[in-house]
Write a protein that holds these residues in place. Structure first.
Motif, PDB file in Angstrom:
ATOM      1  N   ARG A   1     -12.739  22.217 -80.020  1.00  0.00           N
ATOM      2  CA  ARG A   1     -13.716  23.298 -79.877  1.00  0.00           C
ATOM      3  C   ARG A   1     -13.213  24.550 -80.592  1.00  0.00           C
ATOM      4  N   PRO A   2     -14.093  25.542 -80.822  1.00  0.00           N
ATOM      5  CA  PRO A   2     -13.654  26.766 -81.511  1.00  0.00           C
ATOM      6  C   PRO A   2     -12.504  27.447 -80.767  1.00  0.00           C
ATOM      7  N   SER A   3     -11.521  27.954 -81.524  1.00  0.00           N
ATOM      8  CA  SER A   3     -10.342  28.636 -80.954  1.00  0.00           C
ATOM      9  C   SER A   3      -9.678  27.783 -79.885  1.00  0.00           C
ATOM     10  N   ALA A   4      -9.423  26.517 -80.242  1.00  0.00           N
ATOM     11  CA  ALA A   4      -8.906  25.567 -79.255  1.00  0.00           C
ATOM     12  C   ALA A   4      -7.550  25.993 -78.704  1.00  0.00           C
ATOM     13  N   ASN A   5      -6.650  26.459 -79.554  1.00  0.00           N
ATOM     14  CA  ASN A   5      -5.319  26.834 -79.085  1.00  0.00           C
ATOM     15  C   ASN A   5      -5.371  28.036 -78.149  1.00  0.00           C
ATOM     16  N   LEU A   6      -6.213  28.992 -78.487  1.00  0.00           N
ATOM     17  CA  LEU A   6      -6.364  30.159 -77.617  1.00  0.00           C
ATOM     18  C   LEU A   6      -6.952  29.745 -76.272  1.00  0.00           C
ATOM     19  N   ARG A   7      -7.946  28.884 -76.293  1.00  0.00           N
ATOM     20  CA  ARG A   7      -8.525  28.372 -75.049  1.00  0.00           C
ATOM     21  C   ARG A   7      -7.455  27.709 -74.189  1.00  0.00           C
ATOM     22  N   ALA A   8      -6.634  26.863 -74.817  1.00  0.00           N
ATOM     23  CA  ALA A   8      -5.617  26.137 -74.063  1.00  0.00           C
ATOM     24  C   ALA A   8      -4.580  27.091 -73.471  1.00  0.00           C
ATOM     25  N   ILE A   9      -4.137  28.069 -74.250  1.00  0.00           N
ATOM     26  CA  ILE A   9      -3.114  28.993 -73.760  1.00  0.00           C
ATOM     27  C   ILE A   9      -3.628  29.812 -72.583  1.00  0.00           C
ATOM     28  N   ILE A  10      -4.852  30.322 -72.701  1.00  0.00           N
ATOM     29  CA  ILE A  10      -5.412  31.113 -71.591  1.00  0.00           C
ATOM     30  C   ILE A  10      -5.581  30.242 -70.350  1.00  0.00           C
ATOM     31  N   ALA A  11      -6.046  29.007 -70.525  1.00  0.00           N
ATOM     32  CA  ALA A  11      -6.221  28.110 -69.382  1.00  0.00           C
ATOM     33  C   ALA A  11      -4.878  27.761 -68.743  1.00  0.00           C
ATOM     34  N   VAL A  12      -3.848  27.556 -69.559  1.00  0.00           N
ATOM     35  CA  VAL A  12      -2.518  27.262 -69.020  1.00  0.00           C
ATOM     36  C   VAL A  12      -1.985  28.445 -68.225  1.00  0.00           C
TER      37      VAL A  12
END
Length: 323
Positions: free
Chosen positions: A48-59
């Motif tokens: 999905r768009p900005s996948a790494n940012l999404r993952a970091i915020i979710a973590v």
């Protein structure tokens, strides 16, 4: 980020944190659930768009939730284990790297980060070893008490217990690395089954029944094996002997996976039912009498080519030419 994405992120973080905490709340089943803690965030973020940012915020959110429910130590433990594994796998999936590299890298990062965090919390290597030794002793005592309640005498002599604990400590880096690799592989499989085929533009696993370890890995196996034996009997240097032993165990586990791929190849040819396959895989993994031949098949496959995957040679270049 849209409202729907924010709700999905909160849901993924909460589910990941709950699966991590389950290990302390629910015996056995909770431990199995903890292995899949990275999966909800991978499913939410990758592709999905900005996948790494999404993952970091979710973590980060999941770590905060774990810390709020189970305490700061649990939050830190989540961050250096499941959280770190999630971030590494998401980053490498977005870069379309092969699953073997993702699994090995994730296992290495988790081993290094977990060892560093455990050492920092213990204060010194000696204190860390004492903590591990005490935990193993208490675990063995609980196991003996459990067997006593079943009417079975499972007591071991003191010298035998000391030998088992010493061997377990020596093998702990290899065991942790293998467990981390299995965890990464399981989460990649869940992601691929759930949404990976729709999100990724490439095939993550390919044909696993035809999977083989790289041929150069046999040299690592040989060097680690000879180093372990050499530093055990000829030049007894304990730290190098232990490192060589752990490296040998890790490489052997890779060839065991290749042996399982050979089994899968012939199971598919025989159209064996999935339930029967699963039962045979399970028995093979827990029964050393079967695991050793499967591992040997994985090692010898480079020369014998059990699945006939290599093009036929004009000259007798390997054992398969004579079969």
């Amino acid at each position: 980020m849209t409202r729907k994405a924010i709700i999905g992120m909160i849901r993924a973080a909460a589910l990941s944190g709950a699966m991590f905490i389950a290990a302390a709340a629910i015996p056995i089943v909770g431990g199995v659930a903890m292995l899949f803690a990275p999966a909800p965030i991978l499913i939410f973020a990758v592709g999905r768009p900005s996948a790494n940012l999404r993952a970091i915020i979710a973590v980060i959110l999941a770590g905060v939730l774990v810390g709020a429910v189970a305490g700061p130590t649990a939050g830190i433990a989540y961050a250096v284990t499941s959280g770190l594994a999630t971030a590494v796998m998401c980053f490498m999936l977005e870069r379309r790297l092969p699953f073997e590299l993702i699994v090995v890298t994730t296992a290495g990062v988790l081993l290094a980060a977990g060892s560093g965090a455990a050492l920092a919390m213990a204060g010194s290597p000696e204190a860390l070893l004492n903590n591990i030794r005490d935990a193993l002793k208490s675990g063995m005592l609980r196991g003996q008490e459990f067997y006593k309640t079943l009417g079975m005498d499972a007591g071991l002599p003191a010298d035998t217990q000391a030998s088992v604990i010493d061997l377990t400590i020596r093998l702990s880096p290899a065991l942790i690395a293998i467990m981390a690799a299995v965890t990464a592989l399981l989460n990649l499989a869940v992601f691929w089954r759930w949404v990976g085929k729709q999100r990724l533009e490439h095939s993550l696993f390919g044909e696993l029944a035809k999977w083989s370890a790289p041929e150069w890995l046999i040299w690592v196996l040989l060097v680690a094996g000879f180093a372990f034996q050499g530093f055990k009997y000829m030049i007894p240097i304990k730290p190098i002997e232990t490192i060589a032993l752990d490296a040998f165990i890790c490489v052997v586990s890779i060839y065991f996976c290749q042996g399982l791929a050979i089994m899968s190849f012939y199971f598919r040819m025989l159209a064996m039912p999935p339930a029967v396959r699963a039962a045979i895989y399970l028995i093979t993994c827990v029964q050393p009498v079967l695991a050793v031949p499967v591992c040997m098949a994985g090692v010898l496959d480079m020369w014998i080519d059990f699945r006939r995957l290599k093009p036929p040679s004009q000259e007798a270049g390997n054992f398969s030419d004579f079969l």
